[in-house]
Design an enzyme around this catalytic site. Structure first.
Site: not given
Ligand code: F6P
Length: 508
Positions: A196, A202, A255-256, A341, A371, A481
């Site tokens: 987003k 990452e 995002g979620r 979240e 199990h 972060k």
């Molecule tokens: O670290 C949390 C977060 O902001 C989430 O809410 C989001 O889904 C994820 O990181 C990834 O964010 P982005 O889509 O901006 O890379």
């Protein structure tokens, strides 16, 4: 006189708790009252989902008190704001317009979403038709909401001969990316960079390494192989993606909650456009139900009543979800982000300390979990409301015995948790009266999948409104972060334990 939110909560705490067995004995209509089908269609074909909340401790009186709570907490007003595209995330001054992506919401937002979806449809079509050369693999790089939804949907719906083989990579641990490289031929691989913000460390690091992999493997125009899925197109351009390869989505999509936006691109690539549209249509049906149904008949709201009864009144600290369907094995992971979240907060919308909020969501897949962890569910000391999710139609084509045993086990667990079994031997005693809900899908396909996910989105929202918390921000993830950045940059001292760990890792 209208009661306040606090008074309504007070009233709920006064309820006596008959056992589930007593509740069934006292009310022959209990199943009819507490289970309902959501009817869906796919083209001309009827399908649906049964939501059975009868094995929870909800009663007529309790439901009435929860309805009063919803009224007192301004649920109708908040729901209206959600669908009208008004600000429902006050800490960030944003709307939450995921339903507009499914065609239900503020007119201008729906139109904007339609236009962006059309752009994506053309891109997906062009890729399938070979306009970008032969594409056999797509490595989808994203994290959190930019990965969990696509991973779940692809795993659930693209098992039989996916149009393109999709690999979702989220972890910064290079092992994850290497695994995808192993499975893909660079000559026929595209990379989707899903973020987003287009700044997540990452994702950007993984994307860079994926480009390098393509280039090192002899692909001439490696950036030409990148599709960016983002609400920050200008950042994607800065990063080097050609404007024609960017599929944007609106800032007002969290995002979620973004599976329905261009973040769902890998899903459309894997299952084809028709199925992707069916996912949206299934979700839209739940949007309409949630928007237009009041009180206990509103299924996500009713689920939230039970959730809150256990978490707030009975002190349940966790809730478990078991999908009796291998195709939904990633659902607990997805729900963890959606629920934890969103509702893992400790202050109200106004910033005051609050009563317990979201329980910890966890779970697994049936029958495997039976199990492994079900011992604790049946005889442990924790109160853990459980959701069972299953499909009447089988996902496999093997001997029908497989699906029959799977389904019967699912039903048996709910029945056993509720009934228990007394024994003079305390080790062999099952206390019973343990609540569960069952979501029984006619047939797990794109339509029912979309509906299932949207049901959970609205359930999460309903929980938040009744707790008076903001489900749409996530400041809790920022501090870690920040510190990671500082540690990485070096030059700063931290606590003795962290310093010792850095030393042990040879970093300082
Ligand atoms: O670290 C949390 C977060 O902001 C989430 O809410 C989001 O889904 C994820 O990181 C990834 O964010 P982005 O889509 O901006 O890379």
């Amino acid at each position: 006189m209208a009661v306040t939110c606090n008074e309504a909560w007070e009233k709920i705490t006064l309820h006596q708790d008959p056992s589930l067995k007593e509740l069934f004995a006292d009310d022959p209509e209990r199943v009819e009252k507490l289970s309902a089908r959501l009817e869906l269609t796919r083209g001309d074909v009827a399908t649906g989902i049964l939501f059975d909340w009868s094995k929870t401790h909800l009663t007529d009186d309790l439901l009435s008190d929860f309805e009063e709570l919803a009224l007192a907490c301004g649920f109708d007003d908040m729901r209206e704001k959600l669908f009208a595209g008004e600000v429902v995330n006050p800490t960030e001054g944003r709307a939450a317009e995921h339903s507009a992506l499914r065609g239900v919401g503020k007119e201008s937002s729906v139109e904007e979403a339609d236009a962006l979806r059309e752009r994506m449809r053309l891109m997906v079509g062009a890729m399938h038709e070979g306009a970008f050369g032969e594409i056999k693999h797509l490595i989808h790089i994203g994290i959190g909401g930019s990965a969990l939804g696509p991973a779940l949907a692809v795993d659930a719906l693209a098992r039989d001969l996916p149009v393109v083989d999709v690999h979702v990579v989220s972890n910064i641990d290079g092992v994850a990316l290497e695994e995808a490289f192993e499975a893909c031929d660079p000559a026929t691989t595209f990379i989707a960079v899903a973020s987003k913000t287009f700044t997540t460390i990452e994702t950007m690091t993984n994307a860079q390494s994926a480009l390098k992999w393509l280039a090192d493997s002899g692909v001439e125009d490696s950036t030409g192989r990148v599709i960016a899925l983002t609400a920050a197109p200008e950042k994607a351009v800065e990063w080097g993606v050609d404007e024609t390869r960017i599929l944007p989505f609106a800032e007002s999509v969290g995002g979620r909650y973004s599976l329905w936006s261009s973040i769902g691109f890998p899903v459309a690539i894997a299952v084809g456009w028709e199925d992707f549209q069916a996912i949206l249509d299934g979700a839209a049906r739940v949007d309409e139900h949630f928007r237009d149904t009041d009180g206990r008949k509103n299924l996500p709201l009713r689920a939230a009543f039970a959730d809150l009864y256990y978490s707030r009144i009975k002190g349940a600290q966790t809730r478990a979800v078991f999908a009796y369907d291998e195709r939904l094995r990633l659902l607990p992971d997805y729900l963890q982000q959606l629920e934890m979240e969103s509702n893992g907060k400790s202050v109200t919308v106004e910033g005051h300390p609050t009563e317990p909020t979201a329980p910890i969501t966890w779970g697994g897949v049936g029958t495997d979990a039976q199990h492994a962890v079900f011992q604790l569910l049946h005889q442990g000391t924790h109160l853990i409301p459980v959701d069972f999710i299953a499909s009447v139609e089988a996902g496999d084509t093997l001997d029908a015995a497989h699906h029959h045993i799977l389904l019967m086990n699912c039903f048996a667990q709910g029945a056993a948790l509720m009934a228990g079994k007394s024994s003079d031997d305390p080790h062999r005693n099952y206390p019973g009266d343990r609540p569960s809900a069952t979501i029984l899908v006619d047939d797990l396909d794109a339509t029912t999948f979309g509906a299932l996910v949207a049901f959970h989105e609205h359930r999460t929202f309903a929980n938040a409104v009744l707790m008076n918390i903001n489900p749409f921000d996530q400041f809790g993830v920022e501090l870690g972060k920040e510190i990671a950045k500082k540690i990485e940059a070096g030059g700063e001292r931290f606590d003795p334990s962290t310093e010792a760990l850095l030393k042990a890792a040879g970093v300082s």
